[in-house]
Design an enzyme around this catalytic site. Sequence first.
Site, mmCIF file in Angstrom:
data_model
loop_
_atom_site.group_PDB
_atom_site.id
_atom_site.type_symbol
_atom_site.label_atom_id
_atom_site.label_comp_id
_atom_site.label_asym_id
_atom_site.label_seq_id
_atom_site.Cartn_x
_atom_site.Cartn_y
_atom_site.Cartn_z
ATOM 1 N N HIS A 1 42.407 75.648 55.439
ATOM 2 C CA HIS A 1 41.115 76.294 55.621
ATOM 3 C C HIS A 1 41.157 77.224 56.823
ATOM 4 C CE1 HIS A 1 40.987 72.544 57.978
ATOM 5 N NE2 HIS A 1 40.080 73.126 58.762
ATOM 6 N N ILE B 1 29.729 71.781 59.084
ATOM 7 C CA ILE B 1 28.659 70.833 59.437
ATOM 8 C C ILE B 1 28.620 70.527 60.933
ATOM 9 C CG2 ILE B 1 28.535 69.800 57.138
ATOM 10 C CD1 ILE B 1 30.077 67.380 58.309
#
Length: 112
Positions: free
Chosen positions: A99, A30
């Site tokens: 991640h 994002i």
Amino acid sequence: MDCIFCKIVEGSIPSKKVFENERIVAFHDIQPAAPVHMLIIPKKHIPTMNDVTAEDDALIAELFAVARQIASELGIAESGYRLVNNVNGDGGQVVYHLHIHLLGGAKLNGLN
């Protein structure tokens, strides 16, 4: 658990997914730092790379295989891309769910 990535995995927080299977999900960051910026995460909650165990080895290999696949599908494999895994505070980790950042789509400066 109050992990934003676990909430994305369970579907309670929306994301723009580019890949999903039984073990992994990948979605657009994002706050992109490059024209292409995806996050590739295991569905299993693993806080940091330091928490990976031998039983997770196949999962970690699959994260990298998914990164290769996404880079190819997005047309950045040949021009080049960067994979980044930040570990803990000094390493720049903000979300404590393992991640990999997949960055590309432009010439990336910095690390050699």
